[in-house]
Design an enzyme around this catalytic site. Structure first.
Site, PDB file in Angstrom:
ATOM      1  N   LYS A  53       0.856  -1.190   0.000  1.00 37.03           N
ATOM      2  CA  LYS A  53       0.000   0.000   0.000  1.00 37.03           C
ATOM      3  C   LYS A  53       0.890   1.238   0.000  1.00 37.03           C
ATOM      4  O   LYS A  53       1.892   1.290   0.742  1.00 37.03           O
ATOM      5  CB  LYS A  53      -0.905  -0.038   1.240  1.00 37.03           C
ATOM      6  N   SER A 131      -9.752   1.720   2.787  1.00 36.83           N
ATOM      7  CA  SER A 131      -8.875   2.478   1.922  1.00 36.83           C
ATOM      8  C   SER A 131      -7.802   1.659   1.205  1.00 36.83           C
ATOM      9  O   SER A 131      -7.180   2.170   0.275  1.00 36.83           O
ATOM     10  CB  SER A 131      -8.183   3.578   2.730  1.00 36.83           C
ATOM     11  N   SER A 155      -9.792  -0.579   7.050  1.00 37.12           N
ATOM     12  CA  SER A 155      -9.237  -0.473   5.697  1.00 37.12           C
ATOM     13  C   SER A 155      -8.549  -1.707   5.147  1.00 37.12           C
ATOM     14  O   SER A 155      -8.234  -1.747   3.959  1.00 37.12           O
ATOM     15  CB  SER A 155      -8.280   0.705   5.611  1.00 37.12           C
TER      16      SER A 155
END
Ligand code: GLN
Length: 473
Positions: A53, A131, A155
């Protein structure tokens, strides 16, 4: 490393890059792909392709930026590497790229990224969740074997659920946050996303453990989470919160929850009802604590020390104001303003102090439920499957309410594992449905074994999204 080992690792990497090349223009799961990924060493994760990420710092020789999905960090080259990433590298994994995310991990759909939304591999008109949108999409489409995500209020688990994969949010303090671009420091945790429980366990084993660079990372022994994974938990007792059998659940989510309960019963588990009476207040408490911390964490992005600076500032105030106005997207600006307001003199007690009290009550609810006793709490990762791109962008409050099943875990600092547990049929598409098991602090090993029991008894994890059908997994 022997030549044979190296060959195996690079063949996997070549195929992986080829799939990324093929599918990423559609999915937009990656912000950057490394030009020449190769493992630096050999170890337990040799041959594993990994995506990271893009809020985790990574200093590689190709000068890949770490953007956090924000314009303000578009060209930011980190001088250091996050501990979780470094540990994967040291274990022989091949880092292939950095994945898309909601700006600064603020969002539930991936739509708040300055680099455009990621599409859900199961239905390209829908969100993958957020997210950790790109990490979930990349794993689900078979672009990589493992991805790292971060989970402040869901997330990792919510996008894992919406993309039909496994995602684990570790106990607060299990994994170092060093090199994770902070959103809300008392809630943030880094964790693995994968297609199987075994792969998530392998990654968690490597990234866990104390780190002198993060004082909140606890000195807890780290077992090999892959060992005994296939050994069912004896006398497993699963608690199902009354609050999770909620009429707000989409009907297919409600059916999947009851089916998951039946699966556990058929595996010999006892299933009891538990009460988490403050679930509903979790959203308000979470959004107060998270935004207060975010407004303080994001103060450092001022156009002086990091990232993007506005052109031709009149004076220092103008430089700060315009750099921030140009660099941050609308949702991040909203959250900084709300967080600043929450912390302002006169309102601090009413909002922040009250939210901390609710946080304590939520923690107590979980402690009481585990004391019933039960080993793990089962509930959906979100009240409904993936919604359409654009469907909720203009209603932030409705968006926040979608986090009802995930935020309590972060407020209480507990570990939880999300796994695929059903499908919803909508028109021509099949949309994955995720469940999560939540455990007492430091009980990841038991959670993983309980999730493995479910995976071994079901076929949801073997399903491949339509866009990845050429995948030979
Ligand atoms: N959707 C939640 C939020 O927007 C959670 C985000 C996260 O866990 N990073 O804050």
């Amino acid at each position: 490393m022997s030549a044979a080992q190296h060959g195996a690792a690079s063949a996997g990497t070549g195929e992986c890059l080829c799939r990324i090349h093929q599918l990423n223009p559609t999915l937009n799961a990656f912000i950057s792909v490394l030009p020449d990924p190769s493992p630096a060493t050999s170890g337990p994760l040799t041959g594993f392709t990994v995506a990271v990420k893009d809020n985790l710092c990574f200093a590689d020789h190709s000068n890949t930026p770490t953007t956090a999905g924000s314009r303000i960090l578009t060209n930011y080259k980190s001088p250091f590497t996050a501990t979780a990433v470094q540990r994967l590298i040291d274990a022989g994994a091949t880092i292939v790229g950095k994945t898309n995310l909601d700006e600064f991990a603020m969002g539930s759909t991936g739509e708040n990224s300055a680099f455009g939304p990621t599409r859900n591999p199961w239905d390209l008109d829908r969100i993958p969740g957020g997210s950790s949108s790109g990490s979930a999409g990349a794993v689900a489409a078979g672009l990589v074997r493992i991805a790292l995500g971060s989970d402040t209020g869901g997330s990792i688990r919510q996008p894992a659920g919406m993309c039909g994969i496994v995602g684990l949010k570790p106990t607060y303090g299990r994994v170092s946050r060093y090199g994770l671009i902070a959103y809300a420091s008392s809630l943030d945790q880094v964790g693995p996303m994968a297609r199987t429980v075994a792969d998530a366990a392998a990654a968690l084993t490597v990234i866990s453990g104390p780190d002198p660079l993060d004082s909140t990372c606890a000195d807890q022994p780290v077992p090999d989470f892959t060992r005994d994974l296939d050994r069912p938990v004896e006398h497993l007792t699963i608690g199902v919160p009354r609050q999770a059998r909620n009429e707000a659940n989409n009907p297919d989510v409600a059916v999947a929850l009851e089916a998951a309960i039946e699966t556990y019963r058929s595996l010999g588990a006892a299933v009891i009802e538990v009460d988490l009476p403050h679930t509903e207040h979790g959203i308000a408490a979470y959004y107060i604590v998270a935004l207060a911390e975010a407004s303080s964490n994001l103060a450092r992005f001022d156009g002086v020390r990091y990232g993007r600076r506005t052109a031709d500032p009149k004076d220092l105030m103008d430089l700060y104001a315009r750099s921030r106005a140009e660099g941050f997207g609308p949702e991040v600006q909203r959250r900084i303003m709300l967080g600043t307001y929450i912390l302002s003199a006169g309102y601090y007690e009413a909002y922040y102090t009250t939210a901390l009290k609710v946080r304590r009550l939520i923690k107590r609810d979980y402690d009481a439920a585990f004391g019933t006793p039960c080993d793990a709490i089962l509930m959906p990762t979100s009240p409904r499957p993936a919604f359409r791109l654009g469907e909720r962008v203009n209603d932030p409050l409705a968006m926040y309410l979608e986090d009802v099943y995930t935020v309590g875990v972060n407020l209480a600092g507990l570990p939880a594992i999300a796994f695929p547990a059903g499908f919803s049929r909508v028109g021509m598409s099949r949309l994955p449905i995720g469940m999560q098991l939540i455990g007492p602090a430091w009980q990841e090993a038991r959670l993983l074994r309980a999730a493995q029991m479910f995976e071994s008894a079901t076929q949801f994890h073997t399903q491949v999204p339509p866009c990845a059908e050429s995948d030979t997994r």
